[in-house]
Design a protein around this motif. Structure first.
Motif, short mmCIF file in Angstrom:
data_model
loop_
_atom_site.label_atom_id
_atom_site.label_comp_id
_atom_site.label_asym_id
_atom_site.label_seq_id
_atom_site.Cartn_x
_atom_site.Cartn_y
_atom_site.Cartn_z
N LEU A 20 2.72 -11.20 6.09
CA LEU A 20 3.99 -10.59 5.70
C LEU A 20 5.33 -11.30 5.65
N ALA A 21 5.56 -12.15 6.88
CA ALA A 21 6.60 -13.31 6.89
C ALA A 21 6.81 -14.19 5.91
N ALA A 22 5.38 -14.74 5.35
CA ALA A 22 5.51 -15.74 4.43
C ALA A 22 5.83 -15.26 3.09
N LEU A 23 5.32 -13.83 2.73
CA LEU A 23 5.31 -13.20 1.38
C LEU A 23 6.97 -12.66 1.32
N VAL A 24 7.74 -12.54 2.37
CA VAL A 24 9.10 -12.04 2.25
C VAL A 24 10.12 -13.35 2.51
#
Length: 300
Positions: free
Chosen positions: A120-124
């Motif tokens: 999730l952190a990478a996608l955001v």
């Protein structure tokens, strides 16, 4: 000449063929030379990697020997090794743990939390960093807020996460997300600032629109910094996860380590720490491997 001299016995006729079959095969000299040249070339190409593996193996052996001697003689020199478990005791705990379904469940839950929070952190963070680096107004709006939140450690977020999310599982994933979000964002933003403006002007002169410039110029040029941020973010994600599991978790490798300390099981404490290190190293190596696949031009 008699007919008996012209006609051979069947056994005499089959003897040369049998001898030819039993004779050992001889490798031609040119094939041996080819194999030797290929081996020499492979050694030259992988000499640095083999040296790194050898040096790393020697350093690990020296570390284990020093650990064994310090715990065996219970050395006290500023640091006390009186209660530190020996490598053999930790190995015994490892043999018991791999047959314990509870330990395997702790490891699996920690890996699942890392996967969710980090993904999730990478996608955001990656798209947000690209947009912040491209548009000045968005950078001016978001950067001050991120710089205020970034120095807050993961442990300080635990009470707030418990209040924000209805379950401990969601709060732990949220803390893991925060731990990996900011390193990825900062490195992506830094990569955008280093993009050569000449490449951007060249793309515009060739008729590329904004989406094509992002896809063909900004994103490839920022990829090395993005993967640096992903690697750093993975390490911080494990730190944040372990802190969250020790404080508010009921399962996970961090909870396993803290429970071992509460039960005065010193060998399990060391086992939990080693498991965290191995899992963190494996995940970082996986990110580096993906980076080499995505950026083949960066290979030596």
């Amino acid at each position: 000449m008699s007919s008996s001299a012209l006609v051979r016995h069947p056994a005499e006729a089959e003897a040369p063929a049998a001898a030819a079959e039993q004779a050992p095969a001889v490798t031609p000299p040119h094939q041996t030379a080819t194999f030797g040249a290929m081996a020499a070339r492979w050694y030259r190409l992988n000499k640095g990697r083999l040296r790194a593996i050898a040096v790393g193996s020697i350093s690990l052996i020296v570390f284990l020997v020093a650990w064994h001697l310090l715990t065996k003689y219970r050395v006290v020199f500023f640091v006390r090794f009186t209660n530190v478990p020996s490598p053999l005791a930790v190995y015994d705990s490892f043999k018991r743990a791999i047959h314990d379904p509870m330990f395997l469940m702790h490891v699996a839950l920690s890996c699942r939390r890392i996967l969710l929070g980090f993904t999730l952190a990478a996608l955001v963070a990656v798209p947000l960093g690209l947009v912040m680096g491209r548009f000045k107004l968005i950078h001016e709006m978001i950067f001050p807020v991120s710089e205020v939140l970034r120095p807050i450690p993961a442990i300080a977020w635990v009470p707030m996460a418990i209040m924000l999310w209805p379950t401990n599982e969601q709060s732990i994933v949220f803390i893991t997300f925060l731990g990996s979000f900011f390193p990825i964002l900062v490195n992506t933003l830094h990569g955008m600032t280093l993009v050569d403006p000449v490449l951007v002007r060249a793309a515009r002169c060739l008729g590329a629109r904004e989406a094509a410039i992002f896809r063909e110029v900004y994103f490839p040029a920022s990829l090395p910094h993005i993967f640096t941020g992903l690697t750093v973010g993975m390490g911080v994600a494990w730190v944040s996860l372990i802190a969250a599991e020790m404080i508010s978790g009921q399962y996970g490798i961090g909870y396993f380590t803290w429970e071992a300390y509460s039960l005065v099981q010193y060998s399990d404490i060391a086992l939990g720490m080693i498991a965290i290190g191995v899992l963190g190293l494996t995940s970082s190596l996986l990110i580096r491997a993906i980076g080499r696949l995505v950026m083949p031009w960066g290979r030596a």
